[in-house]
Design a protein around this motif. Sequence first.
Motif, short mmCIF file in Angstrom:
data_model
loop_
_atom_site.label_atom_id
_atom_site.label_comp_id
_atom_site.label_asym_id
_atom_site.label_seq_id
_atom_site.Cartn_x
_atom_site.Cartn_y
_atom_site.Cartn_z
N MET A 109 -11.00 0.09 -0.18
CA MET A 109 -11.40 -1.30 -0.41
C MET A 109 -10.26 -2.10 -1.04
SD MET A 109 -15.39 -0.67 -1.63
CE MET A 109 -15.27 -1.86 -2.89
N GLY A 110 -9.59 -1.48 -2.00
CA GLY A 110 -8.48 -2.16 -2.65
C GLY A 110 -7.36 -2.47 -1.68
N TYR A 111 -7.01 -1.50 -0.84
CA TYR A 111 -5.93 -1.73 0.12
C TYR A 111 -6.29 -2.83 1.11
CZ TYR A 111 -2.44 -1.21 3.69
OH TYR A 111 -1.44 -1.48 4.59
N ARG A 112 -7.52 -2.82 1.59
CA ARG A 112 -7.94 -3.88 2.52
C ARG A 112 -7.86 -5.26 1.86
NH1 ARG A 112 -12.16 -0.36 4.02
NH2 ARG A 112 -13.62 -1.63 2.86
N PHE A 113 -8.07 -5.29 0.57
CA PHE A 113 -8.06 -6.56 -0.15
C PHE A 113 -6.64 -7.04 -0.47
CE2 PHE A 113 -8.42 -9.20 -3.97
CZ PHE A 113 -9.32 -10.14 -3.53
N HIS A 114 -5.82 -6.17 -1.09
CA HIS A 114 -4.51 -6.63 -1.58
C HIS A 114 -3.33 -6.14 -0.75
CE1 HIS A 114 -4.11 -2.65 -3.35
NE2 HIS A 114 -5.15 -2.86 -4.13
N ARG A 115 -3.55 -5.22 0.18
CA ARG A 115 -2.50 -4.72 1.09
C ARG A 115 -1.32 -4.08 0.37
NH1 ARG A 115 -5.34 -3.98 5.39
NH2 ARG A 115 -6.02 -5.85 6.45
N GLN A 116 -1.55 -3.49 -0.79
CA GLN A 116 -0.52 -2.78 -1.54
C GLN A 116 -0.81 -1.28 -1.46
OE1 GLN A 116 2.12 -4.33 -3.24
NE2 GLN A 116 1.38 -6.16 -2.18
N ALA A 117 0.13 -0.51 -0.95
CA ALA A 117 -0.09 0.91 -0.72
C ALA A 117 0.11 1.79 -1.96
CB ALA A 117 0.82 1.40 0.39
N VAL A 118 0.87 1.31 -2.94
CA VAL A 118 1.22 2.14 -4.10
C VAL A 118 -0.02 2.67 -4.84
CG1 VAL A 118 2.39 2.18 -6.36
CG2 VAL A 118 3.51 1.17 -4.36
N PRO A 119 -1.02 1.84 -5.17
CA PRO A 119 -2.18 2.40 -5.87
C PRO A 119 -2.87 3.51 -5.08
CG PRO A 119 -2.23 0.01 -5.97
CD PRO A 119 -1.13 0.38 -5.02
N ALA A 120 -3.06 3.29 -3.80
CA ALA A 120 -3.72 4.30 -2.97
C ALA A 120 -2.88 5.57 -2.87
CB ALA A 120 -4.01 3.74 -1.58
N MET A 121 -1.57 5.41 -2.74
CA MET A 121 -0.71 6.59 -2.64
C MET A 121 -0.74 7.41 -3.93
SD MET A 121 2.46 5.02 -0.47
CE MET A 121 3.33 6.54 -0.26
N LEU A 122 -0.69 6.74 -5.07
CA LEU A 122 -0.79 7.46 -6.35
C LEU A 122 -2.12 8.19 -6.44
CD1 LEU A 122 0.68 4.86 -8.87
CD2 LEU A 122 1.65 7.08 -8.29
N GLY A 123 -3.19 7.48 -6.09
CA GLY A 123 -4.51 8.07 -6.15
C GLY A 123 -4.68 9.25 -5.21
N LEU A 124 -4.16 9.12 -4.01
CA LEU A 124 -4.29 10.22 -3.05
C LEU A 124 -3.45 11.42 -3.44
CD1 LEU A 124 -4.49 8.20 0.28
CD2 LEU A 124 -6.35 9.25 -1.02
N VAL A 125 -2.28 11.19 -4.02
CA VAL A 125 -1.49 12.31 -4.54
C VAL A 125 -2.25 12.97 -5.70
CG1 VAL A 125 0.66 12.95 -5.73
CG2 VAL A 125 0.74 11.44 -3.73
N GLY A 126 -2.87 12.15 -6.54
CA GLY A 126 -3.69 12.69 -7.62
C GLY A 126 -4.83 13.54 -7.10
N LEU A 127 -5.52 13.04 -6.06
CA LEU A 127 -6.59 13.84 -5.45
C LEU A 127 -6.05 15.13 -4.85
CD1 LEU A 127 -8.91 11.31 -3.55
CD2 LEU A 127 -9.49 12.74 -5.51
N ALA A 128 -4.89 15.06 -4.23
CA ALA A 128 -4.28 16.27 -3.66
C ALA A 128 -3.99 17.29 -4.76
CB ALA A 128 -3.01 15.91 -2.90
N CYS A 129 -3.49 16.81 -5.89
CA CYS A 129 -3.24 17.72 -7.03
C CYS A 129 -4.54 18.39 -7.48
CB CYS A 129 -2.62 16.96 -8.20
SG CYS A 129 -0.92 16.46 -7.97
#
Length: 134
Positions: free
Chosen positions: A74-94
């Motif tokens: 939802m955040g990416y669709r709204f602000h089109r910034q990949a950094v928050p999602a990438m950090l979060g997805l790396v966190g989930l991967a960890c």
Amino acid sequence: MPISQNISRLTKKGNDLVEGAAISVSVLCLVHCLALPVLLFLLPGLLGIFVQSEIFHAAVFLVIAPFAVVAFGMGYRFHRQAVPAMLGLVGLACLAVALMPGLGEEREFWITVTGSLLLVVGHLLNWAKRRHRH
């Protein structure tokens, strides 16, 4: 008030609710990791065994992951910034890697703490970028 403004307000409140829930469960995960030694010392027995068990960690991951994916999407669709999602997805991967058997307690601890911190930072950036866009 025009319908488009009402829909916009409802969407914003929905985004805030999902992001708030995602941040909350991520912070709870981090607190759990950091407070576990104290908890085990103060509350030995079944509670300590359950909180240490792989079932508990898998259950927490299954709660955290969907909230995170939805919030970052939802955040990416709204602000089109990949950094928050990438950090979060790396966190989930960890967090997912930390669930793998055979890592050892110390490695598992540090991987989980790192993943939780990345997830929290990703959520906070996501929240800030959504707020800043208004």
